[in-house]
Design a protein around this motif. Structure first.
Motif, mmCIF file in Angstrom:
data_model
loop_
_atom_site.group_PDB
_atom_site.id
_atom_site.type_symbol
_atom_site.label_atom_id
_atom_site.label_comp_id
_atom_site.label_asym_id
_atom_site.label_seq_id
_atom_site.Cartn_x
_atom_site.Cartn_y
_atom_site.Cartn_z
ATOM 1 N N THR A 201 20.874 -47.440 22.308
ATOM 2 C CA THR A 201 22.173 -46.923 22.758
ATOM 3 C C THR A 201 22.844 -47.915 23.702
ATOM 4 O OG1 THR A 201 21.432 -44.638 22.513
ATOM 5 C CG2 THR A 201 23.323 -45.015 23.965
ATOM 6 N N ALA A 202 22.072 -48.494 24.619
ATOM 7 C CA ALA A 202 22.628 -49.466 25.564
ATOM 8 C C ALA A 202 23.103 -50.732 24.843
ATOM 9 C CB ALA A 202 21.597 -49.816 26.629
ATOM 10 N N VAL A 203 22.327 -51.220 23.875
ATOM 11 C CA VAL A 203 22.722 -52.409 23.114
ATOM 12 C C VAL A 203 23.987 -52.113 22.316
ATOM 13 C CG1 VAL A 203 22.057 -53.946 21.220
ATOM 14 C CG2 VAL A 203 20.412 -53.406 23.000
ATOM 15 N N TYR A 204 24.042 -50.950 21.684
ATOM 16 C CA TYR A 204 25.212 -50.550 20.911
ATOM 17 C C TYR A 204 26.446 -50.469 21.821
ATOM 18 C CZ TYR A 204 28.389 -47.741 18.120
ATOM 19 O OH TYR A 204 29.496 -47.272 17.464
ATOM 20 N N THR A 205 26.278 -49.860 22.982
ATOM 21 C CA THR A 205 27.383 -49.720 23.927
ATOM 22 C C THR A 205 27.882 -51.084 24.387
ATOM 23 O OG1 THR A 205 26.516 -47.583 24.646
ATOM 24 C CG2 THR A 205 28.077 -48.686 26.132
ATOM 25 N N PHE A 206 26.956 -51.973 24.715
ATOM 26 C CA PHE A 206 27.352 -53.323 25.119
ATOM 27 C C PHE A 206 28.090 -54.023 23.983
ATOM 28 C CE2 PHE A 206 26.636 -57.871 24.952
ATOM 29 C CZ PHE A 206 27.219 -58.268 26.141
ATOM 30 N N SER A 207 27.553 -53.951 22.774
ATOM 31 C CA SER A 207 28.165 -54.627 21.623
ATOM 32 C C SER A 207 29.586 -54.135 21.374
ATOM 33 C CB SER A 207 27.323 -54.411 20.363
ATOM 34 O OG SER A 207 26.042 -54.957 20.520
ATOM 35 N N VAL A 208 29.754 -52.825 21.352
ATOM 36 C CA VAL A 208 31.081 -52.255 21.117
ATOM 37 C C VAL A 208 32.023 -52.633 22.264
ATOM 38 C CG1 VAL A 208 32.384 -50.094 20.931
ATOM 39 C CG2 VAL A 208 30.279 -50.407 19.611
ATOM 40 N N GLY A 209 31.538 -52.574 23.487
ATOM 41 C CA GLY A 209 32.357 -52.962 24.639
ATOM 42 C C GLY A 209 32.804 -54.411 24.557
ATOM 43 N N ILE B 18 34.169 -56.131 9.138
ATOM 44 C CA ILE B 18 32.809 -56.321 8.600
ATOM 45 C C ILE B 18 31.991 -57.197 9.543
ATOM 46 C CG2 ILE B 18 31.484 -57.401 6.726
ATOM 47 C CD1 ILE B 18 33.792 -56.443 4.842
ATOM 48 N N PHE B 19 32.597 -58.267 10.051
ATOM 49 C CA PHE B 19 31.887 -59.151 10.986
ATOM 50 C C PHE B 19 31.481 -58.388 12.243
ATOM 51 C CE2 PHE B 19 31.933 -61.959 14.694
ATOM 52 C CZ PHE B 19 30.914 -62.834 14.345
ATOM 53 N N PHE B 20 32.426 -57.646 12.843
ATOM 54 C CA PHE B 20 32.110 -56.904 14.063
ATOM 55 C C PHE B 20 31.034 -55.846 13.807
ATOM 56 C CE2 PHE B 20 36.617 -57.878 15.727
ATOM 57 C CZ PHE B 20 36.177 -59.029 16.379
ATOM 58 N N GLY B 21 31.118 -55.149 12.687
ATOM 59 C CA GLY B 21 30.082 -54.172 12.346
ATOM 60 C C GLY B 21 28.730 -54.833 12.134
ATOM 61 N N SER B 22 28.737 -55.969 11.449
ATOM 62 C CA SER B 22 27.487 -56.706 11.200
ATOM 63 C C SER B 22 26.871 -57.211 12.491
ATOM 64 C CB SER B 22 27.737 -57.895 10.270
ATOM 65 O OG SER B 22 28.220 -57.444 9.032
ATOM 66 N N THR B 23 27.715 -57.679 13.417
ATOM 67 C CA THR B 23 27.163 -58.180 14.684
ATOM 68 C C THR B 23 26.538 -57.052 15.491
ATOM 69 O OG1 THR B 23 29.299 -58.007 15.810
ATOM 70 C CG2 THR B 23 28.744 -60.141 14.837
ATOM 71 N N THR B 24 27.135 -55.876 15.425
ATOM 72 C CA THR B 24 26.565 -54.732 16.139
ATOM 73 C C THR B 24 25.208 -54.359 15.552
ATOM 74 O OG1 THR B 24 28.786 -53.944 16.655
ATOM 75 C CG2 THR B 24 27.000 -52.349 16.839
ATOM 76 N N ILE B 25 25.115 -54.367 14.238
ATOM 77 C CA ILE B 25 23.833 -54.087 13.580
ATOM 78 C C ILE B 25 22.812 -55.165 13.925
ATOM 79 C CG2 ILE B 25 22.679 -53.966 11.319
ATOM 80 C CD1 ILE B 25 25.343 -52.633 10.302
ATOM 81 N N LEU B 26 23.240 -56.428 13.888
ATOM 82 C CA LEU B 26 22.339 -57.538 14.223
ATOM 83 C C LEU B 26 21.835 -57.429 15.658
ATOM 84 C CD1 LEU B 26 20.927 -60.203 13.582
ATOM 85 C CD2 LEU B 26 23.086 -61.389 14.134
ATOM 86 N N MET B 27 22.711 -57.064 16.579
ATOM 87 C CA MET B 27 22.285 -56.919 17.980
ATOM 88 C C MET B 27 21.210 -55.833 18.114
ATOM 89 S SD MET B 27 23.708 -59.014 20.143
ATOM 90 C CE MET B 27 23.735 -58.165 21.697
ATOM 91 N N ASN B 28 21.376 -54.743 17.390
ATOM 92 C CA ASN B 28 20.363 -53.678 17.437
ATOM 93 C C ASN B 28 19.053 -54.153 16.806
ATOM 94 O OD1 ASN B 28 21.370 -50.891 18.532
ATOM 95 N ND2 ASN B 28 23.101 -51.874 17.531
ATOM 96 N N PHE B 29 19.140 -54.912 15.730
ATOM 97 C CA PHE B 29 17.952 -55.492 15.117
ATOM 98 C C PHE B 29 17.251 -56.447 16.100
ATOM 99 C CE2 PHE B 29 16.072 -59.167 12.982
ATOM 100 C CZ PHE B 29 15.033 -58.540 12.304
ATOM 101 N N LEU B 30 18.026 -57.248 16.822
ATOM 102 C CA LEU B 30 17.438 -58.181 17.789
ATOM 103 C C LEU B 30 16.758 -57.443 18.939
ATOM 104 C CD1 LEU B 30 20.167 -60.958 17.803
ATOM 105 C CD2 LEU B 30 17.865 -61.086 16.809
ATOM 106 N N TYR B 31 17.311 -56.297 19.325
ATOM 107 C CA TYR B 31 16.633 -55.470 20.327
ATOM 108 C C TYR B 31 15.248 -55.072 19.820
ATOM 109 C CZ TYR B 31 15.176 -51.483 23.068
ATOM 110 O OH TYR B 31 14.422 -50.621 23.831
#
Length: 191
Positions: A113-121, A151-164
């Motif tokens: 949730t924190a990673v997702y929030t940071f990414s979206v922010g 698509i890029f922004f959505g993919s980066t958010t998914i990638l950030m969660n994967f990296l977590y």
């Protein structure tokens, strides 16, 4: 900035640990535990996922077309060593920190949730800067259409969660393996 703040907290944690060791002062111990918790949270949620993301995405785009991420013009203002300081050295230092200090990851749901929030922010900040200035913070965003940006922004958010999750697995692997090796050494040998 994230890396500088994180490593500043690491130094502060190490110094505090050295200064409070054996003091018996419960208030100092309580404050040290808070500092360690902050350090661990920052590694898990910000330093590791953002650090790995920056290194990987920056150098992939740079290799594809340097002008899309770091125009040659910037060489006149930012020396090469500083570019590597921002976009290369982050990864080895994070891995060294992960290997030398055990970090307690937050629960998976709160961490994600924190990673997702940071990414979206961060994405919203990038869009706001574009809205106000008419320029994208990252030049490659100018070269892709609105649909591709989504698509890029959505993919980066998914990638950030994967990296977590990768950081969580790597941390567990490093420290569970070390714990197993220490336990093996402590077992009495039967001969």
């Amino acid at each position: 900035v994230i890396q500088a703040v994180f490593f500043g907290i690491c130094v502060l944690t190490d110094l505090s640990s050295l200064l409070t060791r054996g003091s018996g002062n419960q208030e100092q111990e309580r404050q040290l535990k808070k500092l360690i918790s902050l350090r661990d949270w920052m590694l898990a949620v910000l330093a590791f996922p953002v650090g790995v993301f920056v290194v990987a995405v920056f150098w992939i785009i740079y290799a594809y077309d340097r002008e899309m991420i770091y125009p040659k013009l910037l060489d006149n203002f930012i020396p090469g060593w500083l570019n590597h300081g921002m976009h290369t050295t982050v990864l080895p230092f994070i891995l060294i920190e992960m290997r030398t200090s055990h970090h307690q990851y937050p629960s998976r749901s709160s961490g994600l949730t924190a990673v997702y929030t940071f990414s979206v922010g961060y994405i919203l900040w990038v869009c706001w800067v574009h809205h106000v200035t008419g320029m994208w913070v990252y030049p490659f965003l100018e070269h892709i259409g609105p649909g591709a940006r989504i698509i890029f922004f959505g993919s980066t958010t998914i990638l950030m969660n994967f990296l977590y999750l990768l950081g969580e697995v790597l941390n567990s692997y490093i420290w569970d393996t070390q714990r197993s090796m220490e336990e093996e050494k402590e077992k009495p040998k039967l001969e």
